[in-house]
Design a protein around this motif. Structure first.
Motif, PDB file in Angstrom:
ATOM      1  N   TYR A 170      13.846  22.697  18.473  1.00  0.00           N
ATOM      2  CA  TYR A 170      12.407  22.560  18.211  1.00  0.00           C
ATOM      3  C   TYR A 170      11.658  23.952  18.249  1.00  0.00           C
ATOM      4  N   ASN A 171      10.962  24.355  17.248  1.00  0.00           N
ATOM      5  CA  ASN A 171      10.361  25.590  17.416  1.00  0.00           C
ATOM      6  C   ASN A 171       8.940  25.549  16.486  1.00  0.00           C
ATOM      7  N   GLY A 172       8.631  24.428  16.213  1.00  0.00           N
ATOM      8  CA  GLY A 172       7.395  24.072  15.449  1.00  0.00           C
ATOM      9  C   GLY A 172       7.329  24.290  13.942  1.00  0.00           C
ATOM     10  N   SER A 173       8.132  25.110  13.525  1.00  0.00           N
ATOM     11  CA  SER A 173       8.455  25.480  12.116  1.00  0.00           C
ATOM     12  C   SER A 173       8.853  24.141  11.279  1.00  0.00           C
ATOM     13  N   GLN A 174       9.354  22.973  11.972  1.00  0.00           N
ATOM     14  CA  GLN A 174       9.911  21.928  11.245  1.00  0.00           C
ATOM     15  C   GLN A 174       9.071  20.906  11.399  1.00  0.00           C
ATOM     16  N   ASP A 175       7.790  21.033  11.788  1.00  0.00           N
ATOM     17  CA  ASP A 175       6.718  19.819  11.864  1.00  0.00           C
ATOM     18  C   ASP A 175       6.427  19.540  10.274  1.00  0.00           C
ATOM     19  N   ILE A 176       6.544  18.286  10.064  1.00  0.00           N
ATOM     20  CA  ILE A 176       6.141  17.574   8.842  1.00  0.00           C
ATOM     21  C   ILE A 176       5.073  16.458   8.898  1.00  0.00           C
ATOM     22  N   PRO A 177       4.302  16.504   8.094  1.00  0.00           N
ATOM     23  CA  PRO A 177       3.402  15.295   8.041  1.00  0.00           C
ATOM     24  C   PRO A 177       4.025  13.994   7.584  1.00  0.00           C
ATOM     25  N   ARG A 178       3.204  12.881   7.732  1.00  0.00           N
ATOM     26  CA  ARG A 178       3.816  11.530   7.694  1.00  0.00           C
ATOM     27  C   ARG A 178       4.013  11.377   5.946  1.00  0.00           C
ATOM     28  N   ALA A 179       5.060  10.931   5.469  1.00  0.00           N
ATOM     29  CA  ALA A 179       5.310  11.013   3.873  1.00  0.00           C
ATOM     30  C   ALA A 179       4.507   9.466   3.620  1.00  0.00           C
ATOM     31  N   THR A 180       4.096   9.305   2.255  1.00  0.00           N
ATOM     32  CA  THR A 180       3.588   7.863   1.954  1.00  0.00           C
ATOM     33  C   THR A 180       4.819   6.577   2.134  1.00  0.00           C
ATOM     34  N   LYS A 229       0.757  -1.276  -0.191  1.00  0.00           N
ATOM     35  CA  LYS A 229       0.072  -0.202  -0.043  1.00  0.00           C
ATOM     36  C   LYS A 229       0.939   1.246  -0.102  1.00  0.00           C
ATOM     37  N   LYS A 230       1.467   1.560  -1.338  1.00  0.00           N
ATOM     38  CA  LYS A 230       2.442   2.584  -1.337  1.00  0.00           C
ATOM     39  C   LYS A 230       1.826   4.052  -1.209  1.00  0.00           C
ATOM     40  N   ASP A 231       0.659   4.227  -1.270  1.00  0.00           N
ATOM     41  CA  ASP A 231       0.124   5.593  -0.970  1.00  0.00           C
ATOM     42  C   ASP A 231      -0.671   5.833   0.229  1.00  0.00           C
ATOM     43  N   ASN A 232      -0.333   4.879   1.186  1.00  0.00           N
ATOM     44  CA  ASN A 232      -0.808   5.154   2.579  1.00  0.00           C
ATOM     45  C   ASN A 232       0.276   5.778   3.348  1.00  0.00           C
ATOM     46  N   MET A 233      -0.182   6.064   4.550  1.00  0.00           N
ATOM     47  CA  MET A 233       0.719   7.071   5.480  1.00  0.00           C
ATOM     48  C   MET A 233       1.679   5.974   5.851  1.00  0.00           C
ATOM     49  N   GLY A 234       3.085   6.505   5.744  1.00  0.00           N
ATOM     50  CA  GLY A 234       4.281   5.912   6.388  1.00  0.00           C
ATOM     51  C   GLY A 234       4.742   6.654   7.468  1.00  0.00           C
ATOM     52  N   VAL A 235       6.035   7.423   7.730  1.00  0.00           N
ATOM     53  CA  VAL A 235       6.328   7.950   8.713  1.00  0.00           C
ATOM     54  C   VAL A 235       6.918   9.297   8.098  1.00  0.00           C
ATOM     55  N   PRO A 236       6.852  10.374   9.117  1.00  0.00           N
ATOM     56  CA  PRO A 236       7.609  11.777   8.546  1.00  0.00           C
ATOM     57  C   PRO A 236       9.136  11.536   8.105  1.00  0.00           C
ATOM     58  N   LEU A 237       9.404  12.122   6.919  1.00  0.00           N
ATOM     59  CA  LEU A 237      10.521  11.789   6.272  1.00  0.00           C
ATOM     60  C   LEU A 237      11.492  13.034   6.504  1.00  0.00           C
ATOM     61  N   ARG A 238      12.365  12.990   7.370  1.00  0.00           N
ATOM     62  CA  ARG A 238      13.229  14.019   7.776  1.00  0.00           C
ATOM     63  C   ARG A 238      14.660  13.763   7.179  1.00  0.00           C
ATOM     64  N   ILE A 239      15.103  14.487   6.220  1.00  0.00           N
ATOM     65  CA  ILE A 239      16.297  14.289   5.764  1.00  0.00           C
ATOM     66  C   ILE A 239      17.292  15.437   6.096  1.00  0.00           C
ATOM     67  N   ALA A 240      16.934  16.387   6.349  1.00  0.00           N
ATOM     68  CA  ALA A 240      17.705  17.520   6.874  1.00  0.00           C
ATOM     69  C   ALA A 240      17.852  17.564   8.571  1.00  0.00           C
ATOM     70  N   SER A 241      19.189  17.961   8.933  1.00  0.00           N
ATOM     71  CA  SER A 241      19.812  18.059  10.301  1.00  0.00           C
ATOM     72  C   SER A 241      18.523  18.944  10.955  1.00  0.00           C
ATOM     73  N   PHE A 242      18.297  18.610  12.421  1.00  0.00           N
ATOM     74  CA  PHE A 242      17.410  19.213  13.191  1.00  0.00           C
ATOM     75  C   PHE A 242      18.113  20.014  14.188  1.00  0.00           C
ATOM     76  N   ASP A 243      17.852  21.140  14.235  1.00  0.00           N
ATOM     77  CA  ASP A 243      18.444  22.041  15.173  1.00  0.00           C
ATOM     78  C   ASP A 243      17.696  22.866  16.289  1.00  0.00           C
TER      79      ASP A 243
END
Length: 460
Positions: free
Chosen positions: A171-181, A155-169
């Protein structure tokens, strides 16, 4: 700019032994900013070694055992785990999510920031980035197979996990991302592994480094596993064949030499040529009791289920090794200090992956049957092999695939595969787990802190 506090243990130093300049000894503890940390080869090596340690913390212990404790191999005293009735607010399970992401973020620092700050040869930077890519890919694979909604069912189009590929410095809320497929996460994992394969060495100078640091063989084998999970069978066969090329790996003569009894032993256990990648926990000489692999099989807390034990044939040495004289535990984890090496990728898995992928794409074929026979025969070095398979034994490709899957179940027991192998073929991992709970719940904290941007899995 982020600061990093690090602790360099003997285990960490062993991982980078020979790669570091001994004249640049670091203090045991300290803080460094990225621009300093990644400037020199030695400090980068040390940071990478610490990332491997974080990877072990994320991928060993509970994350390693779940596949068997919920897959009909061993019993668990946690009914919520077996039945899938985990409360998303239960913090006992949040580390399964948070620890891989902590590791991913640390790998991202190397991947994204090393080219910016490094002041050493670019040809030496590339293999270090490749190792970080391997670590990131492995952690995303662990997350996706546990949390991806239908990730193991095509089920490739279903929700997977958030895909974070940039380093995280921070938390201030602006970096929140949804789950990728699921499909997007699989694509990124294979992209990372392809990039890693290009720059990783095929062979390292000693057995410890060869087995505990990423290589071309390990990255190809991981990519083959990912392609099985995503049902990309032709690609799985290609990656598995690449992992087997070069004669860098070989089966141990018998099951006993691969898995010696470590009970009451305080020694360091070598990594054999059957291991493509492992966490060499036995080399950790710290006296701290909590510096261990977190796998409690040695204490008999999780006993082999009678039905699984009975499924082995008579004289199968894998069955004979499970019930040791002092504890009914699998020989694979017998160090009472829980300092066994944790094997993450082993040659029989790659052989059976190739066998399965070829059976899926070519039907009943001699290569798949030969690989099956090799793994099966290794379990019978004292008694004769009960049966040598030939093409006539399999009326259909499905029959051959079923036999390969059974061999995976026997050979890879207690190595964390059973749950996921069952789900990808539409089978319940255990009788109590409904299909609506094959994916774990996303920790409620992640949903709350992103104000609902991250969505919960169906069924919770």
């Amino acid at each position: 700019m982020k600061k990093y506090r690090y602790h360099i243990s003997l285990f960490t130093l062993l991982l980078v032994l020979g790669a570091c300049n001994r004249q640049l000894d670091l203090k045991p503890e300290g803080t460094m900013v990225e621009s300093e940390l990644l400037k020199y080869e030695q400090t980068t090596q040390n940071y990478l070694a610490d990332t491997y340690l974080r990877m072990m913390d994320a991928c060993a212990s509970d994350n390693y055992q779940i596949g068997d404790l919920t897959g009909g191999i061993a019993g668990t005293n946690d009914p919520n785990l077996a039945k899938g009735t985990i409360d998303p607010r239960d913090e006992n399970y949040t580390a399964l999510w948070s620890k891989p992401y902590l590791t991913i973020n640390q790998a991202n620092v190397i991947i994204n920031q090393l080219p910016k700050y490094a002041q050493f040869d670019k040809s030496k930077q590339a293999p270090l980035i490749a190792e970080a890519l391997f670590i990131r890919a492995y952690c995303y694979m662990v997350l996706l197979r546990l949390y991806g909604d239908g990730a193991l069912q095509g089920k490739k189009d279903n929700m997977g996990v958030p895909l974070r590929i940039a380093s995280f410095d921070g938390y201030n809320g602006s970096q929140d991302i949804p789950r990728a497929t699921n499909g997007a996460v699989y694509t990124q994992i294979l992209k990372d592994l392809d990039a890693a394969i290009a720059d990783l060495p095929a062979v390292r100078p000693d057995a410890l480094s060869q087995g505990s640091r990423a290589t071309k063989g390990a990255a190809n084998a991981l990519a083959a596993r990912v392609c099985l999970y995503s049902q990309q069978y032709e690609k799985a066969a290609t990656y598995a064949q690449a992992a087997l090329t070069g004669n860098n790996y070989s089966l141990q003569p018998n099951f006993w030499t691969m898995w010696p009894d470590h009970y009451a032993s305080l020694g360091s256990y070598p990594l054999s040529k059957e291991v493509l990648f492992a966490f060499p926990e036995s080399f950790n000489k710290t006296s701290k009791s909590n510096d261990n692999n977190g796998i409690y099989y040695a204490y008999g807390y999780y006993k082999t289920l009678p039905g699984f034990l009975a499924s082995y044939g008579d004289h199968d040495e894998r069955k004979d090794s499970i019930n040791l004289s002092y504890q009914p535990v699998m020989r694979k984890f017998t160090d009472m200090n829980m300092r066994d090496n944790v094997v993450m990728i082993r040659l029989p898995e790659v052989m059976l992956t190739l066998a399965e992928a070829l059976a899926q794409t070519k039907g009943v074929n001699s290569t798949s049957i030969d690989l099956l026979n090799q793994v099966y025969a290794r379990a019978y070095t004292v008694s004769p092999v009960p049966h040598v398979y030939v093409a006539a034994d399999f009326a259909t490709p499905a029959a051959l695939i079923d036999r390969i899957l059974q061999e995976r179940r026997w050979e890879l027991a207690f190595e964390g595969f059973a749950r996921f192998d069952a789900i990808r073929y539409g089978k319940a991992p255990n009788p109590e787990l409904p299909a609506t709970r094959y994916a774990f719940p996303i920790p409620q904290h992640e949903i709350d802190i992103t104000q609902g941007l991250i969505k919960q899995n169906p069924g919770y």
